[in-house]
Design an enzyme around this catalytic site. Structure first.
Site, PDB file in Angstrom:
ATOM      1  N   HIS A  13      -0.830   8.531   0.705  1.00  0.00           N
ATOM      2  CA  HIS A  13       0.190   8.205   1.696  1.00  0.00           C
ATOM      3  C   HIS A  13       1.466   8.962   1.362  1.00  0.00           C
ATOM      4  O   HIS A  13       1.899   8.987   0.204  1.00  0.00           O
ATOM      5  CB  HIS A  13       0.482   6.709   1.703  1.00  0.00           C
ATOM      6  CG  HIS A  13      -0.731   5.847   1.875  1.00  0.00           C
ATOM      7  ND1 HIS A  13      -1.417   5.749   3.065  1.00  0.00           N
ATOM      8  CD2 HIS A  13      -1.394   5.058   1.000  1.00  0.00           C
ATOM      9  CE1 HIS A  13      -2.444   4.921   2.922  1.00  0.00           C
ATOM     10  NE2 HIS A  13      -2.448   4.495   1.679  1.00  0.00           N
ATOM     11  N   ASN A  29      -2.287   0.501   8.942  1.00  0.00           N
ATOM     12  CA  ASN A  29      -1.281  -0.516   8.662  1.00  0.00           C
ATOM     13  C   ASN A  29      -0.074   0.094   7.952  1.00  0.00           C
ATOM     14  O   ASN A  29       1.057  -0.368   8.114  1.00  0.00           O
ATOM     15  CB  ASN A  29      -1.866  -1.629   7.793  1.00  0.00           C
ATOM     16  CG  ASN A  29      -2.652  -2.656   8.596  1.00  0.00           C
ATOM     17  OD1 ASN A  29      -2.356  -2.905   9.759  1.00  0.00           O
ATOM     18  ND2 ASN A  29      -3.669  -3.227   7.990  1.00  0.00           N
ATOM     19  N   ALA A  44       0.824  -1.206   0.000  1.00  0.00           N
ATOM     20  CA  ALA A  44       0.000   0.000   0.000  1.00  0.00           C
ATOM     21  C   ALA A  44       0.857   1.255   0.000  1.00  0.00           C
ATOM     22  O   ALA A  44       0.394   2.344  -0.296  1.00  0.00           O
ATOM     23  CB  ALA A  44      -0.933   0.006   1.213  1.00  0.00           C
TER      24      ALA A  44
END
Length: 260
Positions: free
Chosen positions: A213, A183, A117
């Site tokens: 992110h 996470n 991710a």
């Protein structure tokens, strides 16, 4: 390679579909007792205990949540079965992390963290060798992406007209308070300065439509800033599509003759 699966939600369904396409369909599903007799028409064996996993399973893939890794992780590793997990934030629990490490050693198995991710973790790991001075992770999602999290207690997600920081603290605090959302903060911490020295901030932003992110790091190597905008899985706005893809990629690398 014989594969078992934990988790039948949006990520689990995606992983099953993609693994099936490349000839690695999960042979076994580790599920809750109440779901043993549920089926989507597949032929995978369903069990509710690690002890009941077939002896030829060589890799388990955890697509569930922190609870599943806590409940089953050590037993899987002790059986000598390698484990790929997306439940990285669970390792913010020191006792769990230490228990999984000990179980992996006893079983001569490996716990692999699927960190797709967020990118740039290989760069962060390399920078750690020379010494890191600061690592900051920022997670930005649309308000809908924070439903069901402590963000609802900090800001009015329905009334937001501009970006609002609803959490700032250590990566350990973020991963503990936001088990379904942070996470990535945990993955950044494990690659860099650790849970307690990595700073995390989480933002609800009505102006964005993607999960964003960002990592900023400085150290002996210099500095870098990395940003990725990822879409969510159609079935769940809190599940990163790239996180699901990273699980499949992690499995593929395990059978590749040459890998990165």
């Amino acid at each position: 390679m014989k594969i078992g699966l934990i988790g039948e939600g949006a990520i689990g369904r995606y992983v099953t579909e993609k693994l099936t396409e490349i000839g690695l369909a999960p042979q076994t599903v580790l599920t809750r007792a109440g779901r043993l007799h549920q089926t989507d028409g597949g032929t995978a064996l369903r069990v509710d205990r690690v002890a009941d996993l077939p002896s030829d399973i060589t890799l388990m893939v955890d697509c569930a949540g922190h609870e599943a890794l806590t409940q089953h992780g050590a037993a899987i590793l002790e059986r000598g079965i390698d484990l790929v997990t997306i439940s990285i934030g669970a390792l913010a629990d020191r006792q769990l992390e230490q228990g999984l490490q000990a179980a992996a050693r006893r079983g001569a198995a490996q716990l692999h963290l699927a960190t797709g991710a967020i990118g740039a973790l290989d760069c962060l790991q390399a920078a750690r060798v020379g010494g890191l001075s600061q690592v900051t992770y920022t997670g930005r999602k649309p308000p809908e992406g924070w439903r069901g999290s402590p963000a609802e207690e900090q800001v009015d997600l329905d009334a937001l007209t501009e970006a609002a920081v609803h959490f700032k603290g250590s990566a350990r605090e973020a991963a503990t308070a936001y088990p379904k959302n942070a996470n990535v903060a945990a993955a950044v911490a494990l690659a860099g300065l650790g849970f307690d020295k990595t700073t995390a901030q989480l933002i609800a932003d009505p102006e964005v439509t993607a999960n964003i992110h960002e990592i900023h790091a400085t150290g002996a190597f210099g500095s870098f800033h990395f940003r990725i905008e990822g879409t969510a899985l159609p079935d769940n706005p809190r599940s990163s599509a790239l996180a699901a893809m990273s699980v499949v990629s992690a499995v593929e690398r395990r059978r590749a003759a040459i890998t990165t």
